[in-house]
Design a protein around this motif. Sequence first.
Motif, short mmCIF file in Angstrom:
data_model
loop_
_atom_site.label_atom_id
_atom_site.label_comp_id
_atom_site.label_asym_id
_atom_site.label_seq_id
_atom_site.Cartn_x
_atom_site.Cartn_y
_atom_site.Cartn_z
N ASP A 177 6.01 -5.81 -4.82
CA ASP A 177 7.27 -5.08 -4.99
C ASP A 177 7.17 -4.12 -6.18
O ASP A 177 7.58 -2.96 -6.10
CB ASP A 177 8.44 -6.04 -5.25
CG ASP A 177 8.67 -6.99 -4.10
OD1 ASP A 177 8.23 -6.70 -2.98
OD2 ASP A 177 9.29 -8.06 -4.34
N ASP A 210 9.21 -6.69 2.42
CA ASP A 210 9.54 -7.63 1.35
C ASP A 210 10.56 -8.65 1.84
O ASP A 210 10.40 -9.85 1.62
CB ASP A 210 10.09 -6.87 0.14
CG ASP A 210 10.48 -7.81 -0.98
OD1 ASP A 210 9.74 -8.78 -1.23
OD2 ASP A 210 11.52 -7.57 -1.61
N THR A 222 2.71 -8.98 2.63
CA THR A 222 2.68 -8.65 1.20
C THR A 222 1.50 -7.74 0.89
O THR A 222 1.64 -6.72 0.22
CB THR A 222 2.60 -9.94 0.35
OG1 THR A 222 3.79 -10.71 0.57
CG2 THR A 222 2.46 -9.63 -1.13
N ASP A 281 3.91 -11.51 -4.00
CA ASP A 281 5.10 -10.86 -3.44
C ASP A 281 5.85 -10.06 -4.51
O ASP A 281 6.10 -8.87 -4.31
CB ASP A 281 6.02 -11.88 -2.77
CG ASP A 281 7.24 -11.21 -2.18
OD1 ASP A 281 7.09 -10.41 -1.24
OD2 ASP A 281 8.36 -11.48 -2.66
N ARG A 336 2.09 -4.30 2.12
CA ARG A 336 2.97 -3.52 1.24
C ARG A 336 2.15 -2.84 0.14
O ARG A 336 2.37 -1.68 -0.18
CB ARG A 336 4.04 -4.44 0.64
CG ARG A 336 5.12 -3.72 -0.08
CD ARG A 336 6.41 -4.52 -0.22
NE ARG A 336 6.29 -5.80 -0.90
CZ ARG A 336 6.27 -6.99 -0.31
NH1 ARG A 336 6.37 -7.08 1.00
NH2 ARG A 336 6.18 -8.09 -1.01
#
Length: 179
Positions: free
Chosen positions: A66, A41, A8, A62, A11
């Motif tokens: 995104d 994800d 996470t 998370d 990302r």
Amino acid sequence: MNLPNKLTVGRVIAVPFFIAAYLMGWYIPALIIFIAASFTDMLDGKIARSRNLVTNFGKIMDPLADKILVYSAFCLMVGDGTIPAWMLIVILAREFTIGGIRTVAASGGLVIAAAMSGKIKTVLQMVAVPLLMLAAGLYNTHIYFYVYVLAMIFLWASLIMTVYSGIEYVVKNKQVFKA
């Protein structure tokens, strides 16, 4: 920090690299970064659930990771005229509303995980963005139209799911408004 949470965080770390590549006109590297980050994800959730590594950090970060990834892409695409600004405004209005509900819930010690409709919305967005980038890269080719139409289908589907999931989220969590 467990592996899903590291994915996470990874990302989020990928976002500036995606933005830089996109702004420099390096659309293929930007596309690769976006797809790789999007893949994390799915991977972090799958690992967290299968290994019983679900954490409050993951429940909060998370979906936030995104949003940082996808909405960075949408902002860039509004900037270059790929998508209309009003679509991003609708999407962000939903996110600010949900973020507000989550904040109020958290102040009462309640962590609200993402609902399935929100996950579907995210997947649709994560498919729409690379398709939009791919369409832009294929602009002067004979397949541009087909990729563009497919991208628009996913973009509109994600917008519909954005509105639906926002309404569902408010209705399911109306108790937060009574606190």
